[in-house]
Design a protein around this motif. Structure first.
Motif, PDB file in Angstrom:
ATOM      1  N   SER A   2       0.828  -1.199   0.000  1.00  0.00           N
ATOM      2  CA  SER A   2       0.000   0.000   0.000  1.00  0.00           C
ATOM      3  C   SER A   2       0.866   1.254   0.000  1.00  0.00           C
ATOM      4  N   GLU A   3       0.238   2.382  -0.295  1.00  0.00           N
ATOM      5  CA  GLU A   3       0.973   3.648  -0.309  1.00  0.00           C
ATOM      6  C   GLU A   3       1.546   3.961   1.063  1.00  0.00           C
ATOM      7  N   GLU A   6       4.600   1.877   1.784  1.00  0.00           N
ATOM      8  CA  GLU A   6       5.763   2.346   1.038  1.00  0.00           C
ATOM      9  C   GLU A   6       6.334   3.618   1.674  1.00  0.00           C
ATOM     10  N   LEU A   7       5.454   4.541   2.070  1.00  0.00           N
ATOM     11  CA  LEU A   7       5.908   5.769   2.726  1.00  0.00           C
ATOM     12  C   LEU A   7       6.662   5.452   4.009  1.00  0.00           C
ATOM     13  N   ARG A 116       4.847  13.965   1.742  1.00  0.00           N
ATOM     14  CA  ARG A 116       4.794  13.230   0.471  1.00  0.00           C
ATOM     15  C   ARG A 116       3.369  12.787   0.154  1.00  0.00           C
ATOM     16  N   TYR A 117       2.646  12.338   1.174  1.00  0.00           N
ATOM     17  CA  TYR A 117       1.278  11.858   0.974  1.00  0.00           C
ATOM     18  C   TYR A 117       0.397  12.972   0.407  1.00  0.00           C
TER      19      TYR A 117
END
Length: 354
Positions: A2-3, A6-7, A116-117
């Motif tokens: 998932s995003e 990864e973050l 970043r999100y």
């Protein structure tokens, strides 16, 4: 993957790199270079001033309020009691041990992940992220040096280890040098004017005085005399006595107001080393505090100083980790705390409006 996963993975990798590089206050060049590479990889444009890194969301709109995400990448020096190598970034299961891991590397990388999100997502606010230097010494080349260039900031989230609870108030710092003056004389005769006795009268007042206004979150203003020096030899009445007062202000008084009250009640000449480290407080009715409470976060007043003291706009202190680990041997952060911190920061700002 998932995003958010990864973050978080990228944030943890970045933190490991930061831990492995020495970044004592005023010596943050290595970590600044690491952060510069990270920003180059993930964002189109950023700026660097000294060892401070700043990046803004590209859809800037002057009509929107601006939120600042800020934490620091400098550290104190490790003490002799460390049993782990402070620059090794030792990972044991969920636990990452290393200098600056908790204070405040975890907050810094988590805020960068949060930025970043939201970087390419629409928001009701402008968003700026600044990872800055010299926090541990409240240095002139840290966040203080970049705030004027950022323009009007409407709200700041300052990343420090709070267990992701909401520190809505923070005590300031006022260090005072007092000089009581008298006249020399022989100790065996009734001569002279003893400056030490004048200083003792001052110290008794400083010890006993209670400021009338008491903060709901931070309690009373606290004054502590921490150093005293007088006399040249046993048989000479001292004509000068110097002492130092550590004052921890609350949001009920400005540093200047406290200074005026002290000067009006002591005999010594009082000189502040600085007056810029003010206390801060965010009302419980503020929408960011209300959002944090709705998320189940506790609110409290913090006794420890941060870069909040240099900011003259509303701020909330919040970050992963535990303040008790800061400046302690074998400082560590849990990877789960970073993952949870990123998720909480994102939830806090999702659909948020000022």
């Amino acid at each position: 993957m998932s995003e958010l996963e990864e973050l978080a993975d990228d944030a943890i990798d970045l933190l490991k790199q930061l831990i492995k590089a020495q970044s004592f206050s005023r010596e943050e060049q290595e970590t600044a270079y690491i952060l510069e590479n990270f920003l180059s990889k993930h964002f189109g444009a950023f700026s660097r001033k000294g060892n401070n890194l700043i990046v803004g969301k590209p859809d800037w709109d002057d009509a929107k309020p601006t939120i600042l995400l800020n934490s620091h990448h400098d550290t104190v020096k490790p003490g002799p009691s460390w049993t782990y190598p402070p620059f090794a970034a030792t990972l044991e299961g969920d636990r990452l041990t290393g200098l600056g891991s908790n204070d405040a590397g975890a907050s810094a990388v988590s805020l960068l992940a949060t930025f970043r999100y939201f970087y390419n997502r629409p928001t009701a606010f402008n968003l700026v992220c600044a990872i800055t230097a010299e926090e541990e010494i409240s240095g002139a080349n840290g966040v203080k040096s970049i705030l004027p260039a950022l323009g009007k900031i409407d709200l700041g989230i300052v990343g420090e280890p709070t267990g992701m609870n909401a520190a809505v108030a923070e005590k300031g710092l006022l260090v005072l040098d007092g000089v009581a003056r008298g006249r020399t004389g022989h100790a065996a005769r009734n001569e002279g004017d003893n400056a030490l006795y004048k200083a003792l009268d001052d110290i008794n007042w400083l010890r006993a005085y209670q400021f009338p206004k008491v903060s709901e979150m931070l309690g009373p203003v606290k004054m502590t005399v921490t150093q005293i020096q007088a006399g040249t030899q046993h048989n000479v009445v001292p004509d000068e006595c110097r002492y130092v007062v550590d004052v921890r202000p609350t949001e009920c008084y400005s540093n200047e107001e406290i200074l005026d009250i002290i000067r009006a009640n002591v005999q010594a000449e009082i000189t502040p080393r600085s007056t810029h480290l003010q206390s801060s407080g965010l009302p419980l009715t503020h929408p960011l505090v209300q959002k944090a409470v709705a998320m189940g976060k506790a609110t409290y007043g913090s006794p420890t100083l941060s870069d909040q003291a240099l900011m003259r706009f509303p701020t909330l202190k919040m970050g992963p980790g535990d303040s008790a680990r800061s400046h302690a041997p074998d400082e560590y952060i849990l990877l789960s705390e970073i993952r949870g911190g990123i998720a909480d920061y994102i939830e806090l700002l999702t659909d948020f409006e000022l």
